[in-house]
Design a protein around this motif. Sequence first.
Motif, PDB file in Angstrom:
ATOM      1  N   TYR A   1       0.833  -1.210   0.000  1.00  0.00           N
ATOM      2  CA  TYR A   1       0.000   0.000   0.000  1.00  0.00           C
ATOM      3  C   TYR A   1       0.864   1.256   0.000  1.00  0.00           C
ATOM      4  O   TYR A   1       2.019   1.223   0.419  1.00  0.00           O
ATOM      5  CB  TYR A   1      -0.863   0.036   1.263  1.00  0.00           C
ATOM      6  CG  TYR A   1      -1.882  -1.055   1.383  1.00  0.00           C
ATOM      7  CD1 TYR A   1      -2.924  -1.175   0.461  1.00  0.00           C
ATOM      8  CD2 TYR A   1      -1.846  -1.949   2.451  1.00  0.00           C
ATOM      9  CE1 TYR A   1      -3.890  -2.161   0.602  1.00  0.00           C
ATOM     10  CE2 TYR A   1      -2.808  -2.935   2.603  1.00  0.00           C
ATOM     11  CZ  TYR A   1      -3.826  -3.038   1.679  1.00  0.00           C
ATOM     12  OH  TYR A   1      -4.778  -4.006   1.821  1.00  0.00           O
ATOM     13  N   ARG A   2       0.220   2.362  -0.401  1.00  0.00           N
ATOM     14  CA  ARG A   2       0.916   3.656  -0.296  1.00  0.00           C
ATOM     15  C   ARG A   2       0.771   4.131   1.144  1.00  0.00           C
ATOM     16  O   ARG A   2      -0.225   4.757   1.510  1.00  0.00           O
ATOM     17  CB  ARG A   2       0.264   4.671  -1.233  1.00  0.00           C
ATOM     18  CG  ARG A   2       0.355   4.261  -2.685  1.00  0.00           C
ATOM     19  CD  ARG A   2       0.504   5.428  -3.585  1.00  0.00           C
ATOM     20  NE  ARG A   2      -0.639   6.337  -3.564  1.00  0.00           N
ATOM     21  CZ  ARG A   2      -0.695   7.413  -4.315  1.00  0.00           C
ATOM     22  NH1 ARG A   2       0.301   7.721  -5.116  1.00  0.00           N
ATOM     23  NH2 ARG A   2      -1.748   8.196  -4.287  1.00  0.00           N
ATOM     24  N   MET A   3       1.737   3.787   1.962  1.00  0.00           N
ATOM     25  CA  MET A   3       1.655   4.140   3.376  1.00  0.00           C
ATOM     26  C   MET A   3       3.047   4.378   3.934  1.00  0.00           C
ATOM     27  O   MET A   3       4.044   3.953   3.361  1.00  0.00           O
ATOM     28  CB  MET A   3       0.946   3.043   4.177  1.00  0.00           C
ATOM     29  CG  MET A   3       1.583   1.668   4.197  1.00  0.00           C
ATOM     30  SD  MET A   3       2.992   1.437   5.326  1.00  0.00           S
ATOM     31  CE  MET A   3       2.232   1.611   6.925  1.00  0.00           C
ATOM     32  N   PHE A   4       3.115   5.082   5.045  1.00  0.00           N
ATOM     33  CA  PHE A   4       4.362   5.184   5.799  1.00  0.00           C
ATOM     34  C   PHE A   4       4.035   5.421   7.257  1.00  0.00           C
ATOM     35  O   PHE A   4       2.890   5.724   7.609  1.00  0.00           O
ATOM     36  CB  PHE A   4       5.285   6.280   5.240  1.00  0.00           C
ATOM     37  CG  PHE A   4       4.835   7.707   5.450  1.00  0.00           C
ATOM     38  CD1 PHE A   4       3.802   8.250   4.689  1.00  0.00           C
ATOM     39  CD2 PHE A   4       5.447   8.521   6.382  1.00  0.00           C
ATOM     40  CE1 PHE A   4       3.396   9.567   4.871  1.00  0.00           C
ATOM     41  CE2 PHE A   4       5.057   9.850   6.569  1.00  0.00           C
ATOM     42  CZ  PHE A   4       4.020  10.365   5.802  1.00  0.00           C
ATOM     43  N   ASN A   5       5.036   5.192   8.105  1.00  0.00           N
ATOM     44  CA  ASN A   5       4.845   5.464   9.522  1.00  0.00           C
ATOM     45  C   ASN A   5       5.621   6.733   9.855  1.00  0.00           C
ATOM     46  O   ASN A   5       6.846   6.782   9.742  1.00  0.00           O
ATOM     47  CB  ASN A   5       5.319   4.287  10.384  1.00  0.00           C
ATOM     48  CG  ASN A   5       5.083   4.571  11.859  1.00  0.00           C
ATOM     49  OD1 ASN A   5       5.623   5.517  12.421  1.00  0.00           O
ATOM     50  ND2 ASN A   5       4.261   3.752  12.486  1.00  0.00           N
ATOM     51  N   ASP A   6       4.900   7.731  10.256  1.00  0.00           N
ATOM     52  CA  ASP A   6       5.501   9.048  10.495  1.00  0.00           C
ATOM     53  C   ASP A   6       6.498   9.012  11.648  1.00  0.00           C
ATOM     54  O   ASP A   6       7.560   9.631  11.576  1.00  0.00           O
ATOM     55  CB  ASP A   6       4.355  10.022  10.799  1.00  0.00           C
ATOM     56  CG  ASP A   6       4.834  11.429  11.044  1.00  0.00           C
ATOM     57  OD1 ASP A   6       5.774  11.848  10.351  1.00  0.00           O
ATOM     58  OD2 ASP A   6       4.259  12.104  11.914  1.00  0.00           O
ATOM     59  N   ASP A   7       6.163   8.296  12.707  1.00  0.00           N
ATOM     60  CA  ASP A   7       7.038   8.298  13.893  1.00  0.00           C
ATOM     61  C   ASP A   7       8.344   7.574  13.620  1.00  0.00           C
ATOM     62  O   ASP A   7       9.398   7.962  14.129  1.00  0.00           O
ATOM     63  CB  ASP A   7       6.305   7.662  15.081  1.00  0.00           C
ATOM     64  CG  ASP A   7       5.057   8.445  15.397  1.00  0.00           C
ATOM     65  OD1 ASP A   7       5.188   9.584  15.831  1.00  0.00           O
ATOM     66  OD2 ASP A   7       3.949   7.928  15.143  1.00  0.00           O
ATOM     67  N   VAL A   8       8.275   6.513  12.811  1.00  0.00           N
ATOM     68  CA  VAL A   8       9.486   5.764  12.498  1.00  0.00           C
ATOM     69  C   VAL A   8      10.248   6.479  11.373  1.00  0.00           C
ATOM     70  O   VAL A   8      11.431   6.798  11.515  1.00  0.00           O
ATOM     71  CB  VAL A   8       9.145   4.317  12.057  1.00  0.00           C
ATOM     72  CG1 VAL A   8      10.411   3.559  11.682  1.00  0.00           C
ATOM     73  CG2 VAL A   8       8.372   3.580  13.143  1.00  0.00           C
ATOM     74  N   GLN A   9       9.547   6.758  10.274  1.00  0.00           N
ATOM     75  CA  GLN A   9      10.248   7.235   9.073  1.00  0.00           C
ATOM     76  C   GLN A   9      10.350   8.751   8.959  1.00  0.00           C
ATOM     77  O   GLN A   9      11.407   9.269   8.582  1.00  0.00           O
ATOM     78  CB  GLN A   9       9.554   6.653   7.833  1.00  0.00           C
ATOM     79  CG  GLN A   9       9.626   5.127   7.798  1.00  0.00           C
ATOM     80  CD  GLN A   9       8.683   4.539   6.761  1.00  0.00           C
ATOM     81  OE1 GLN A   9       7.470   4.720   6.842  1.00  0.00           O
ATOM     82  NE2 GLN A   9       9.232   3.842   5.779  1.00  0.00           N
TER      83      GLN A   9
END
Length: 623
Positions: A303-311
């Motif tokens: 999916y088009r997703m990311f984790n803001d806190d990690v990345q």
Amino acid sequence: MSVFCNQIRASSALVRRLKHALFLTQTARSFTTMEGHRPTIVHKRSLDILHDPWFNKGTAFSMTERDRLDLRGLLPPNIMSSDQQIERFMFDLKRLEEQAKDGPSDPNALAKWRILNRLHDRNETMYYKVLIAHIEEYAPIVYTPTVGLVCQNYSGLFRRPRGMYFSAADRGEMMSMVYNWPAEQVDMIVVTDGSRILGLGDLGVQGIGIAIGKLDLYVAAAGINPQRVLPVMIDVGTNNDKLLNDPLYLGLQQDRLDGDEYIAVIDEFMEAVFTRWPHVIVQFEDFQSKWAFKLLQRYRNTYRMFNDDVQGTAGVAIAGLLGAVRAQGRPMIDFPKQKIVVAGAGSAGIGVLNAARKTMARMLGNNEIAFESARSQFWVVDAKGLITEDRDNIDAEAQPFARKVKEANRQGLREGSSLIEVVQQVKPDVLLGLSAVGGLFSKEVLEALKGSTSTRPAIFAMSNPTTNAECTPEDAFSVVGDNIIFASGSPFTDVDLGNGHIGHSNQGNNMYLFPGIGLGTLLSGSRMISDGMLQAAAECLAAYMTEDEVVEGIIYPPISRIRDITKEVAAAVVQEAIEEDLAEGYREMDARELRRLDEEEIKEYVKNNMWTPEYPTLVYKKA
Ligand SMILES: NC(=O)C1=CN([C@@H]2O[C@H](COP(=O)(O)OP(=O)(O)OC[C@H]3O[C@@H](n4cnc5c(N)ncnc54)[C@H](O)[C@@H]3O)[C@@H](O)[C@H]2O)C=CC1
Ligand SMILES: CC(=O)C(=O)O
Ligand SMILES: [Mg+2]
């Protein structure tokens, strides 16, 4: 004569008013006697009902009514009686009075939030005009630190719902519920499960506030159309005892789902939103570390997703760390020589460590040996002290950063050494906090940092909100000295060092990256968010500050420039997506045309696609 006429007019007006009052009383009585027997016919559904003061019952809509009126998912899951609703309202009102007695700062911030929130409900164009024009003043209200307070007090502040709520009780229903959202197109979703809101812990359903705050920045900084953003709360319960026992809590009062049951809920949500909006981008926000990494690995290639806190945090930290090297008057390529102590090994800390190690490895030759040698530049301290290979049940994510025991002993350290001991022995160039422990960088720790071998030690007190910052800039400058670099997650004011000198207090927050990552992904039409795209975003932020600025100690832009830096970051992300052959285009700009654009044209393309708050001309047309 005229006095007499006036008296007659006045008395007949009085009679009319009395008659009207009598009529209203009778009508009210007849309504009361009929109540429960005759339904009220409404010609509206969904948000139109919630926004209509005649028909809206807020959290008191029963589950059958929610289903009948397409309201499922548009309200927090806990159904309240009208008495409970009033109790909640009164509790909030009284709390405000109580707080007003204690001191001005918090109630003032909350009062500003309420006023802005009412404007947000009334007129989005005007709201975003105000926010963009006064971003420096109001970002700390709609975002950290006040958004933390808003989440903590959400039950009391809840008026009109915003966004969608998917709960553990909605299993099997999400695919249809997602159609209750009135917008045909959604570009950006920020989703949280409320399990780690800023540094405030598990706030359950109340965490929706952070998704709303982040999306405010998407609109204000990245120019994402506000009609196409969707804040989402996935309520799988809470492990916060206070909320579990609070009769006024708006979320599910059950322990958090775990294991496969938890994953099944998140899977169902992802499938539902990507089925309805195949091109949406989903930002995961404030998930506890336990799930942050697992879900990122699970979804990032699909999916088009990311984790803001990690990345996002990793990129912002890298930009700041490179800025700190430049501020020492050294070239960025010297970064792999920096000794870095990190306090906090959660989603944010580990995200930063992984990215910093990769950046060093790239600078050292981008091979296995470089990657291995970069590892020795980091000392990681968590709640149990220094992490070494002697640690029992070490987290898989922290394992690569565990110090070798012999090596630690040689440095006078051991498993569990305290932060002060580590700083004393290592004499680091950088002390970076992502621990969520306010004041962790105590006077003693800062005193120890005075022994740093760096010509210009850097302190990153990145935890949020303000009360969780590891130290204040005043403490940092006064204890360690004027010649330091300071950054914090929430905003602080600069410090007057005397003699006309200023100690710059930078805001090192992922807000400088996530809006550009989202916008760049959207406009490139990239299938996924690659490491290269994230790296390009970080490098763009690192290069944004001029040589003079970094030497002054300014390593991040002021928030007043957030729209400009976001445009630059988005353009860098688009460029990288094109280079990696991931870009599939956006609307009339197809992949082939995208590839033809040069650097300046990409920036222009990004700029032209940023929404600005202007009233459009409206014309009525029958549906
Ligand atoms: N400035 C920014 O852009 C960002 C800041 N953050 C902040 O970072 C903080 C941590 O977030 P997560 O990593 O997701 O939380 P987390 O709860 O997963 O991790 C916290 C870590 O701190 C450690 N810790 C606790 N007490 C400690 C102590 N006394 N000494 C050293 N370490 C200690 C814990 O063992 C754990 O490893 C939060 O306050 C959050 O607001 C998170 C993301 C972005
Ligand atoms: C800034 C942010 O994402 C956090 O503190 O969690
Ligand atoms: Mg966060």
